[in-house]
Design a protein around this motif. Structure first.
Motif, PDB file in Angstrom:
ATOM      1  N   ASP A   1      -2.420   0.876 -21.667  1.00  0.00           N
ATOM      2  CA  ASP A   1      -3.736   1.346 -21.238  1.00  0.00           C
ATOM      3  C   ASP A   1      -4.831   0.918 -22.195  1.00  0.00           C
ATOM      4  O   ASP A   1      -5.992   0.802 -21.821  1.00  0.00           O
ATOM      5  CB  ASP A   1      -3.748   2.870 -21.085  1.00  0.00           C
ATOM      6  CG  ASP A   1      -2.810   3.339 -19.987  1.00  0.00           C
ATOM      7  OD1 ASP A   1      -2.474   2.528 -19.103  1.00  0.00           O
ATOM      8  OD2 ASP A   1      -2.421   4.526 -20.015  1.00  0.00           O
TER       9      ASP A   1
ATOM     10  N   PHE B   1       4.510   3.601  -7.602  1.00  0.00           N
ATOM     11  CA  PHE B   1       4.270   2.817  -8.815  1.00  0.00           C
ATOM     12  C   PHE B   1       3.341   3.553  -9.774  1.00  0.00           C
ATOM     13  O   PHE B   1       3.516   3.496 -10.985  1.00  0.00           O
ATOM     14  CB  PHE B   1       3.717   1.436  -8.480  1.00  0.00           C
ATOM     15  CG  PHE B   1       4.745   0.501  -7.908  1.00  0.00           C
ATOM     16  CD1 PHE B   1       5.986   0.358  -8.502  1.00  0.00           C
ATOM     17  CD2 PHE B   1       4.477  -0.244  -6.774  1.00  0.00           C
ATOM     18  CE1 PHE B   1       6.943  -0.506  -7.992  1.00  0.00           C
ATOM     19  CE2 PHE B   1       5.420  -1.105  -6.242  1.00  0.00           C
ATOM     20  CZ  PHE B   1       6.651  -1.233  -6.863  1.00  0.00           C
ATOM     21  N   GLN B   2       2.357   4.260  -9.230  1.00  0.00           N
ATOM     22  CA  GLN B   2       1.437   5.009 -10.083  1.00  0.00           C
ATOM     23  C   GLN B   2       2.195   6.048 -10.899  1.00  0.00           C
ATOM     24  O   GLN B   2       1.975   6.211 -12.089  1.00  0.00           O
ATOM     25  CB  GLN B   2       0.356   5.686  -9.234  1.00  0.00           C
ATOM     26  CG  GLN B   2      -0.651   6.460 -10.042  1.00  0.00           C
ATOM     27  CD  GLN B   2      -1.483   5.576 -10.954  1.00  0.00           C
ATOM     28  OE1 GLN B   2      -1.828   4.462 -10.581  1.00  0.00           O
ATOM     29  NE2 GLN B   2      -1.791   6.037 -12.135  1.00  0.00           N
ATOM     30  N   ARG B   3       3.121   6.754 -10.249  1.00  0.00           N
ATOM     31  CA  ARG B   3       3.904   7.771 -10.969  1.00  0.00           C
ATOM     32  C   ARG B   3       4.813   7.141 -12.017  1.00  0.00           C
ATOM     33  O   ARG B   3       5.018   7.674 -13.089  1.00  0.00           O
ATOM     34  CB  ARG B   3       4.732   8.604  -9.996  1.00  0.00           C
ATOM     35  CG  ARG B   3       3.894   9.643  -9.264  1.00  0.00           C
ATOM     36  CD  ARG B   3       4.744  10.454  -8.354  1.00  0.00           C
ATOM     37  NE  ARG B   3       5.040   9.563  -7.221  1.00  0.00           N
ATOM     38  CZ  ARG B   3       5.770   9.889  -6.182  1.00  0.00           C
ATOM     39  NH1 ARG B   3       6.329  11.057  -6.110  1.00  0.00           N
ATOM     40  NH2 ARG B   3       5.968   9.041  -5.203  1.00  0.00           N
TER      41      ARG B   3
ATOM     42  N   TRP C   1       4.328   4.207 -13.600  1.00  0.00           N
ATOM     43  CA  TRP C   1       3.575   3.576 -14.689  1.00  0.00           C
ATOM     44  C   TRP C   1       2.715   4.562 -15.466  1.00  0.00           C
ATOM     45  O   TRP C   1       2.306   4.275 -16.585  1.00  0.00           O
ATOM     46  CB  TRP C   1       2.697   2.463 -14.144  1.00  0.00           C
ATOM     47  CG  TRP C   1       3.490   1.269 -13.701  1.00  0.00           C
ATOM     48  CD1 TRP C   1       4.662   0.814 -14.235  1.00  0.00           C
ATOM     49  CD2 TRP C   1       3.173   0.373 -12.640  1.00  0.00           C
ATOM     50  NE1 TRP C   1       5.092  -0.297 -13.578  1.00  0.00           N
ATOM     51  CE2 TRP C   1       4.203  -0.599 -12.594  1.00  0.00           C
ATOM     52  CE3 TRP C   1       2.135   0.294 -11.726  1.00  0.00           C
ATOM     53  CZ2 TRP C   1       4.204  -1.633 -11.675  1.00  0.00           C
ATOM     54  CZ3 TRP C   1       2.140  -0.736 -10.817  1.00  0.00           C
ATOM     55  CH2 TRP C   1       3.164  -1.683 -10.788  1.00  0.00           C
ATOM     56  N   ASP C   2       2.385   5.710 -14.875  1.00  0.00           N
ATOM     57  CA  ASP C   2       1.521   6.682 -15.542  1.00  0.00           C
ATOM     58  C   ASP C   2       2.383   7.628 -16.378  1.00  0.00           C
ATOM     59  O   ASP C   2       2.687   8.742 -15.973  1.00  0.00           O
ATOM     60  CB  ASP C   2       0.707   7.459 -14.505  1.00  0.00           C
ATOM     61  CG  ASP C   2      -0.380   8.299 -15.154  1.00  0.00           C
ATOM     62  OD1 ASP C   2      -0.704   8.046 -16.327  1.00  0.00           O
ATOM     63  OD2 ASP C   2      -0.900   9.201 -14.472  1.00  0.00           O
ATOM     64  N   ASN C   3       2.808   7.145 -17.536  1.00  0.00           N
ATOM     65  CA  ASN C   3       3.641   7.960 -18.415  1.00  0.00           C
ATOM     66  C   ASN C   3       3.315   7.616 -19.861  1.00  0.00           C
ATOM     67  O   ASN C   3       2.772   6.546 -20.161  1.00  0.00           O
ATOM     68  CB  ASN C   3       5.131   7.752 -18.106  1.00  0.00           C
ATOM     69  CG  ASN C   3       5.599   6.361 -18.439  1.00  0.00           C
ATOM     70  OD1 ASN C   3       5.693   5.990 -19.600  1.00  0.00           O
ATOM     71  ND2 ASN C   3       5.886   5.561 -17.405  1.00  0.00           N
TER      72      ASN C   3
ATOM     73  N   CYS D   1       0.834  -1.212   0.000  1.00  0.00           N
ATOM     74  CA  CYS D   1       0.000   0.000   0.000  1.00  0.00           C
ATOM     75  C   CYS D   1       0.866   1.258   0.000  1.00  0.00           C
ATOM     76  O   CYS D   1       0.544   2.239  -0.678  1.00  0.00           O
ATOM     77  CB  CYS D   1      -0.927   0.008   1.210  1.00  0.00           C
ATOM     78  SG  CYS D   1      -2.292  -1.160   1.088  1.00  0.00           S
TER      79      CYS D   1
ATOM     80  N   GLU E   1       2.122   2.085  -3.577  1.00  0.00           N
ATOM     81  CA  GLU E   1       1.178   2.348  -4.662  1.00  0.00           C
ATOM     82  C   GLU E   1       1.400   3.687  -5.341  1.00  0.00           C
ATOM     83  O   GLU E   1       1.391   3.780  -6.569  1.00  0.00           O
ATOM     84  CB  GLU E   1      -0.260   2.257  -4.153  1.00  0.00           C
ATOM     85  CG  GLU E   1      -0.728   0.848  -3.949  1.00  0.00           C
ATOM     86  CD  GLU E   1      -2.145   0.779  -3.410  1.00  0.00           C
ATOM     87  OE1 GLU E   1      -2.795   1.831  -3.225  1.00  0.00           O
ATOM     88  OE2 GLU E   1      -2.608  -0.345  -3.171  1.00  0.00           O
ATOM     89  N   SER E   2       1.600   4.759  -4.568  1.00  0.00           N
ATOM     90  CA  SER E   2       1.740   6.089  -5.176  1.00  0.00           C
ATOM     91  C   SER E   2       3.001   6.187  -6.028  1.00  0.00           C
ATOM     92  O   SER E   2       3.005   6.831  -7.074  1.00  0.00           O
ATOM     93  CB  SER E   2       1.725   7.182  -4.113  1.00  0.00           C
ATOM     94  OG  SER E   2       2.844   7.058  -3.260  1.00  0.00           O
TER      95      SER E   2
END
Length: 68
Positions: free
Chosen positions: A66, A53-55, A57-59, A47, A50-51
């Motif tokens: 996606d 990994f989000q940064r 993977w969000d590229n 947990c 998560e933040s």
């Protein structure tokens, strides 16, 4: 980096197995409350990650995934 198991004897943290660490090696201790399982520790660490990994993977380079 290594994971070391141990316990608190009432005065000191004692490692369960011998380990060869150099003097002044930095360590971090996570204390599991009575009854807490390793699964709870793993879940809590996931947990916290998560933040990050989000940064990662969000590229735009990963945008193709996606669409799947």
């Amino acid at each position: 980096m290594q994971t070391l198991n141990g316990h608190f004897d009432g005065k000191h943290i004692v490692l369960d197995d011998p380990v060869a660490l150099k003097p002044n090696t930095r360590v971090r201790v996570i204390a599991l409350e009575d009854g807490a399982s390793d699964a709870k520790l793993i879940s809590s660490c996931a947990c916290l990650s998560e933040s990050v990994f989000q940064r990662i993977w969000d590229n735009p380079l990963d945008a193709d995934y996606d669409k799947l």
